[in-house]
Write a protein that holds these residues in place. Sequence first.
Motif, mmCIF file in Angstrom:
data_model
loop_
_atom_site.group_PDB
_atom_site.id
_atom_site.type_symbol
_atom_site.label_atom_id
_atom_site.label_comp_id
_atom_site.label_asym_id
_atom_site.label_seq_id
_atom_site.Cartn_x
_atom_site.Cartn_y
_atom_site.Cartn_z
ATOM 1 N N GLY A 63 0.786 -1.226 0.000
ATOM 2 C CA GLY A 63 0.000 0.000 0.000
ATOM 3 C C GLY A 63 0.815 1.271 0.000
ATOM 4 N N TYR A 64 2.148 1.155 0.054
ATOM 5 C CA TYR A 64 2.985 2.349 0.092
ATOM 6 C C TYR A 64 3.513 2.762 -1.289
ATOM 7 C CZ TYR A 64 3.416 3.128 5.154
ATOM 8 O OH TYR A 64 3.183 3.451 6.461
ATOM 9 N N VAL A 65 3.558 1.801 -2.223
ATOM 10 C CA VAL A 65 4.102 2.084 -3.563
ATOM 11 C C VAL A 65 3.096 1.549 -4.586
ATOM 12 C CG1 VAL A 65 6.090 1.862 -5.106
ATOM 13 C CG2 VAL A 65 6.446 1.820 -2.629
ATOM 14 N N GLU A 66 2.060 2.319 -4.855
ATOM 15 C CA GLU A 66 0.977 1.856 -5.721
ATOM 16 C C GLU A 66 1.092 2.488 -7.113
ATOM 17 O OE1 GLU A 66 -1.475 -0.463 -5.073
ATOM 18 O OE2 GLU A 66 -0.276 -0.870 -3.276
ATOM 19 N N ASP A 67 1.060 1.617 -8.136
ATOM 20 C CA ASP A 67 1.218 2.088 -9.518
ATOM 21 C C ASP A 67 -0.009 1.823 -10.386
ATOM 22 O OD1 ASP A 67 1.270 -0.648 -9.802
ATOM 23 O OD2 ASP A 67 3.280 -0.746 -10.665
ATOM 24 N N GLY A 68 -1.128 1.499 -9.757
ATOM 25 C CA GLY A 68 -2.350 1.242 -10.498
ATOM 26 C C GLY A 68 -2.577 -0.206 -10.851
ATOM 27 N N SER A 69 -1.583 -1.062 -10.617
ATOM 28 C CA SER A 69 -1.741 -2.474 -10.978
ATOM 29 C C SER A 69 -2.685 -3.200 -10.030
ATOM 30 C CB SER A 69 -0.370 -3.166 -11.003
ATOM 31 O OG SER A 69 0.284 -3.051 -9.751
ATOM 32 N N ASN A 70 -2.768 -2.778 -8.778
ATOM 33 C CA ASN A 70 -3.721 -3.364 -7.834
ATOM 34 C C ASN A 70 -5.099 -2.744 -7.975
ATOM 35 O OD1 ASN A 70 -1.920 -5.182 -6.509
ATOM 36 N ND2 ASN A 70 -1.040 -3.459 -5.372
ATOM 37 N N ASP A 71 -5.126 -1.463 -8.254
ATOM 38 C CA ASP A 71 -6.372 -0.729 -8.444
ATOM 39 C C ASP A 71 -6.053 0.434 -9.380
ATOM 40 O OD1 ASP A 71 -8.593 0.943 -8.345
ATOM 41 O OD2 ASP A 71 -8.896 0.704 -6.191
ATOM 42 N N PRO A 72 -6.655 0.473 -10.585
ATOM 43 C CA PRO A 72 -6.351 1.538 -11.544
ATOM 44 C C PRO A 72 -6.556 2.941 -10.994
ATOM 45 C CG PRO A 72 -7.608 -0.215 -12.585
ATOM 46 C CD PRO A 72 -7.612 -0.510 -11.111
ATOM 47 N N ALA A 73 -7.398 3.066 -9.991
ATOM 48 C CA ALA A 73 -7.672 4.379 -9.412
ATOM 49 C C ALA A 73 -6.645 4.790 -8.363
ATOM 50 C CB ALA A 73 -9.076 4.401 -8.796
ATOM 51 N N VAL A 74 -5.760 3.863 -8.015
ATOM 52 C CA VAL A 74 -4.776 4.134 -6.963
ATOM 53 C C VAL A 74 -3.384 4.079 -7.574
ATOM 54 C CG1 VAL A 74 -3.883 3.410 -4.721
ATOM 55 C CG2 VAL A 74 -6.312 3.113 -5.250
ATOM 56 N N ASP A 75 -2.816 5.244 -7.858
ATOM 57 C CA ASP A 75 -1.534 5.297 -8.561
ATOM 58 C C ASP A 75 -0.840 6.625 -8.307
ATOM 59 O OD1 ASP A 75 0.601 5.250 -10.300
ATOM 60 O OD2 ASP A 75 -0.594 5.122 -12.134
ATOM 61 N N TRP A 76 0.222 6.596 -7.546
ATOM 62 C CA TRP A 76 1.060 7.795 -7.400
ATOM 63 C C TRP A 76 2.476 7.528 -7.912
ATOM 64 C CZ3 TRP A 76 -1.541 5.484 -3.323
ATOM 65 C CH2 TRP A 76 -0.799 4.659 -2.477
ATOM 66 N N VAL A 77 2.730 6.310 -8.373
ATOM 67 C CA VAL A 77 4.037 5.965 -8.908
ATOM 68 C C VAL A 77 4.219 6.477 -10.336
ATOM 69 C CG1 VAL A 77 5.501 4.046 -9.647
ATOM 70 C CG2 VAL A 77 4.393 3.969 -7.413
#
Length: 400
Positions: A63-77
């Motif tokens: 949950g600290y390094v999210e690139d959208g692969s787990n959830d497309p809406a969650v991406d700051w990488v």
Amino acid sequence: MNRSTPLRRTKTSAALAGLAILSVALLTACGTTSAGNGGSTGAKAPTKLGTNEGAVSILAWPGYVEDGSNDPAVDWVSAFQDETGCKVTSKTYGTSDEAFNLMKTGDYDLVAASGDASLRLVAAGDVAPVNTDLIPNYAGVYDFLKLQAWNSVDGVSYGVPHGYGANLLMYKTDAVTPAPTSWNVVFDKSSAYKGKVTAYDSPIYIADAAMYLMSHQPDLGIKNPYALDEKQLAAAVDLLKVQRPNIGEYWSDYLKSIQAFETGDTVVGTTWQVIRNSLAPGTKAEVVVPSEGVTGWSDTWMVGSKAKNPNCAYAWLNYISSPKANAQATEYFGEAPSNQKACDFMSNPDQCSLFHAGDADYASKIWYWTTPIATCVDGRTDVKCTDYAAWTTAWQEIKG
């Protein structure tokens, strides 16, 4: 953080516990190493930065390094990669012991470390001092998180604060009356809730008992729950052994903790604010900061002493501590942000108030996880303190 977010602090396996005892043994001999030489490797903080290398390898909690692969809406990488040209590769870990051992490989440029691992990493020479002058967004980090015992040595920074939270007391309002104001409901009075008391499953939980004893047995002379001499550790262990028969289940998986409170299998014990926030509507449960205070965590981004991509590592330190990225990461996980302006970027307008972000008075009640080491972190020099290896052994004895 939502129910599908992976848990970052899962149960330590017996094998990892054994590795922890062996690997942390060096702390007994060296305590914290001098900040000037950056541990046994002699790593130094850079005085200036060069061109970004084009890649960075990160070790972090889920949950600290999210690139959208787990959830497309969650991406700051992706934004970081576009901005810096540093392609991110990341690996998640489940326990601080696992992270400590993985950092020994030298394969990672960065690690997001909790306080029960950070000083071990420093003492082992696996992380380097950080030049915060090269991180513009560091200026926006809350002052009460900077240069603390878990992220600095001898006044030199070893990282950048990420987020923080407290280990609170949660209770079922229909089962625990009157409303508790003390941790005595899980210690001295826990027999009233036999089989329905819960506690966090980690050697670092010994600090919760020590914190309780600070108020209730002041003659022990405990000034910091992470600085325990042999007599003080023994007292904390005795308290936890008395508590043990009343524990229904030690928890490390927050989803199981949520379920236990919802079903009533657990009625009182240690929790996180995110667990309370995630309970099903109508669950009669509340959280409180007891009179004795609370333990908690303040995670730190640290640079590996063998970092192959130090410029991209510093680029990440600056990016993840920026208001927007810090808001995205800490809101997703479920903790207070470290950047003073991060609250302006939260999608949930109540996020910062729920986690008491920036509340220095609230933060002052938290004893943040700090690695127990032989050199007493409370400043005592006339006695040797017990280290994490001793705590790990004690925890195994407590649980039986």
